[in-house]
Design a protein around this motif. Structure first.
Motif, PDB file in Angstrom:
ATOM      1  N   GLY A  17       0.836  -1.192   0.000  1.00  0.00           N
ATOM      2  CA  GLY A  17       0.000   0.000   0.000  1.00  0.00           C
ATOM      3  C   GLY A  17       0.871   1.242   0.000  1.00  0.00           C
ATOM      4  O   GLY A  17       1.815   1.352   0.776  1.00  0.00           O
ATOM      5  N   PHE A  18       0.565   2.163  -0.895  1.00  0.00           N
ATOM      6  CA  PHE A  18       1.376   3.359  -1.104  1.00  0.00           C
ATOM      7  C   PHE A  18       0.557   4.589  -0.727  1.00  0.00           C
ATOM      8  O   PHE A  18      -0.310   5.013  -1.484  1.00  0.00           O
ATOM      9  CB  PHE A  18       1.811   3.401  -2.567  1.00  0.00           C
ATOM     10  N   PRO A  19       0.823   5.129   0.460  1.00  0.00           N
ATOM     11  CA  PRO A  19       0.045   6.287   0.894  1.00  0.00           C
ATOM     12  C   PRO A  19       0.503   7.564   0.195  1.00  0.00           C
ATOM     13  O   PRO A  19       1.666   7.933   0.250  1.00  0.00           O
ATOM     14  CB  PRO A  19       0.334   6.357   2.400  1.00  0.00           C
ATOM     15  N   ARG A  20      -0.417   8.170  -0.508  1.00  0.00           N
ATOM     16  CA  ARG A  20      -0.164   9.471  -1.138  1.00  0.00           C
ATOM     17  C   ARG A  20      -1.016  10.511  -0.415  1.00  0.00           C
ATOM     18  O   ARG A  20      -2.028  10.168   0.193  1.00  0.00           O
ATOM     19  CB  ARG A  20      -0.564   9.459  -2.611  1.00  0.00           C
ATOM     20  N   ASN A  21      -0.607  11.735  -0.532  1.00  0.00           N
ATOM     21  CA  ASN A  21      -1.440  12.816  -0.019  1.00  0.00           C
ATOM     22  C   ASN A  21      -2.658  12.927  -0.928  1.00  0.00           C
ATOM     23  O   ASN A  21      -2.655  12.444  -2.062  1.00  0.00           O
ATOM     24  CB  ASN A  21      -0.647  14.129  -0.004  1.00  0.00           C
ATOM     25  N   MET A  22      -3.703  13.566  -0.437  1.00  0.00           N
ATOM     26  CA  MET A  22      -4.940  13.654  -1.215  1.00  0.00           C
ATOM     27  C   MET A  22      -4.732  14.359  -2.558  1.00  0.00           C
ATOM     28  O   MET A  22      -5.440  14.098  -3.517  1.00  0.00           O
ATOM     29  CB  MET A  22      -6.044  14.339  -0.409  1.00  0.00           C
ATOM     30  N   ASP A  23      -3.723  15.232  -2.648  1.00  0.00           N
ATOM     31  CA  ASP A  23      -3.457  15.914  -3.917  1.00  0.00           C
ATOM     32  C   ASP A  23      -2.537  15.099  -4.832  1.00  0.00           C
ATOM     33  O   ASP A  23      -2.119  15.573  -5.884  1.00  0.00           O
ATOM     34  CB  ASP A  23      -2.868  17.301  -3.671  1.00  0.00           C
ATOM     35  N   GLY A  24      -2.203  13.867  -4.405  1.00  0.00           N
ATOM     36  CA  GLY A  24      -1.398  12.978  -5.234  1.00  0.00           C
ATOM     37  C   GLY A  24       0.097  13.063  -4.977  1.00  0.00           C
ATOM     38  O   GLY A  24       0.856  12.258  -5.500  1.00  0.00           O
ATOM     39  N   THR A  25       0.519  14.035  -4.184  1.00  0.00           N
ATOM     40  CA  THR A  25       1.945  14.144  -3.888  1.00  0.00           C
ATOM     41  C   THR A  25       2.367  13.054  -2.912  1.00  0.00           C
ATOM     42  O   THR A  25       1.531  12.419  -2.270  1.00  0.00           O
ATOM     43  CB  THR A  25       2.300  15.529  -3.302  1.00  0.00           C
ATOM     44  N   ILE A  26       3.675  12.865  -2.806  1.00  0.00           N
ATOM     45  CA  ILE A  26       4.216  11.824  -1.937  1.00  0.00           C
ATOM     46  C   ILE A  26       4.822  12.485  -0.703  1.00  0.00           C
ATOM     47  O   ILE A  26       5.725  13.302  -0.821  1.00  0.00           O
ATOM     48  CB  ILE A  26       5.267  10.985  -2.673  1.00  0.00           C
ATOM     49  N   GLY A  27       4.312  12.099   0.456  1.00  0.00           N
ATOM     50  CA  GLY A  27       4.795  12.650   1.710  1.00  0.00           C
ATOM     51  C   GLY A  27       5.788  11.721   2.387  1.00  0.00           C
ATOM     52  O   GLY A  27       6.291  10.761   1.788  1.00  0.00           O
ATOM     53  N   GLU A  28       6.019  11.985   3.650  1.00  0.00           N
ATOM     54  CA  GLU A  28       6.996  11.209   4.424  1.00  0.00           C
ATOM     55  C   GLU A  28       6.629   9.727   4.486  1.00  0.00           C
ATOM     56  O   GLU A  28       7.477   8.859   4.293  1.00  0.00           O
ATOM     57  CB  GLU A  28       7.085  11.797   5.838  1.00  0.00           C
ATOM     58  N   ARG A  29       5.353   9.418   4.766  1.00  0.00           N
ATOM     59  CA  ARG A  29       4.938   8.004   4.831  1.00  0.00           C
ATOM     60  C   ARG A  29       5.091   7.317   3.475  1.00  0.00           C
ATOM     61  O   ARG A  29       5.476   6.160   3.391  1.00  0.00           O
ATOM     62  CB  ARG A  29       3.488   7.881   5.310  1.00  0.00           C
ATOM     63  N   GLY A  30       4.781   8.040   2.409  1.00  0.00           N
ATOM     64  CA  GLY A  30       4.932   7.481   1.067  1.00  0.00           C
ATOM     65  C   GLY A  30       6.380   7.162   0.747  1.00  0.00           C
ATOM     66  O   GLY A  30       6.690   6.101   0.200  1.00  0.00           O
ATOM     67  N   ARG A  31       7.271   8.082   1.100  1.00  0.00           N
ATOM     68  CA  ARG A  31       8.697   7.843   0.863  1.00  0.00           C
ATOM     69  C   ARG A  31       9.185   6.655   1.698  1.00  0.00           C
ATOM     70  O   ARG A  31       9.998   5.851   1.231  1.00  0.00           O
ATOM     71  CB  ARG A  31       9.505   9.107   1.164  1.00  0.00           C
ATOM     72  N   ALA A  32       8.694   6.538   2.931  1.00  0.00           N
ATOM     73  CA  ALA A  32       9.077   5.393   3.775  1.00  0.00           C
ATOM     74  C   ALA A  32       8.608   4.085   3.133  1.00  0.00           C
ATOM     75  O   ALA A  32       9.340   3.081   3.151  1.00  0.00           O
ATOM     76  CB  ALA A  32       8.498   5.548   5.178  1.00  0.00           C
ATOM     77  N   CYS A  33       7.415   4.081   2.531  1.00  0.00           N
ATOM     78  CA  CYS A  33       6.914   2.871   1.868  1.00  0.00           C
ATOM     79  C   CYS A  33       7.722   2.557   0.616  1.00  0.00           C
ATOM     80  O   CYS A  33       7.979   1.387   0.318  1.00  0.00           O
ATOM     81  CB  CYS A  33       5.436   3.016   1.526  1.00  0.00           C
ATOM     82  N   GLN A  34       8.150   3.584  -0.116  1.00  0.00           N
ATOM     83  CA  GLN A  34       8.999   3.362  -1.288  1.00  0.00           C
ATOM     84  C   GLN A  34      10.308   2.694  -0.868  1.00  0.00           C
ATOM     85  O   GLN A  34      10.771   1.752  -1.513  1.00  0.00           O
ATOM     86  CB  GLN A  34       9.304   4.682  -1.999  1.00  0.00           C
TER      87      GLN A  34
END
Length: 143
Positions: free
Chosen positions: A60-77
């Motif tokens: 699961g790849f958490p993105r911000n609602m505007d589609g950008t990648i935040g801290e949690r998204g980078r951690a998942c990457q």
């Protein structure tokens, strides 16, 4: 022949795990792994990958609602890259926006207590993520 896929909902403390059926139609939640600072949780994940003979991992790849990648998204990457290297399996990132919220709403609507929800929400979120991935794969293969 379809090969099983394992889906993960990565959290700071817990990881929800789901697997596909052998035909790749449905996702079922199988477990919630406590995330530890050592490698025990990775060892449990390896056991599940072997048990279900999974050939792909969906994270699961958490993105911000505007589609950008935040801290949690980078951690998942970063974790996805680590999993791919450790297990020598392809790892797919799958947009998980609203998955946990949708699962929580479903469980609340089912009048499940907060304590019971906490026990199942992670693996249900993993199922939600994996089901979205499986549905998209089927659409792509049919069209």
């Amino acid at each position: 022949m379809f090969e099983r896929v394992i889906g993960l909902d990565i959290g700071g403390k817990r990881i929800g795990v789901a697997v596909s059926d052998p035909m790749g139609w449905t996702a079922q939640g199988v477990e919630m792994i406590q995330r530890t600072d050592d490698s025990r949780w990775l060892e449990r994940l390896q056991q599940l990958i072997e048990e279900y003979e999974a050939r792909t991992i969906v994270v699961g790849f958490p993105r911000n609602m505007d589609g950008t990648i935040g801290e949690r998204g980078r951690a998942c990457q970063s974790l996805a890259a680590e999993l791919e290297e450790r297990f020598s399996l392809p790892v797919q990132l799958w947009d998980e926006r609203l998955s946990t919220a949708a699962v929580e709403r479903t469980l609340i609507d089912a009048d499940m207590s907060r304590r019971k929800r906490k026990k199942v929400v992670d693996q249900m979120a993993a199922s939600w993520i994996l089901q979205g991935y499986l549905d998209a794969q089927r659409r792509n293969n049919d069209g």
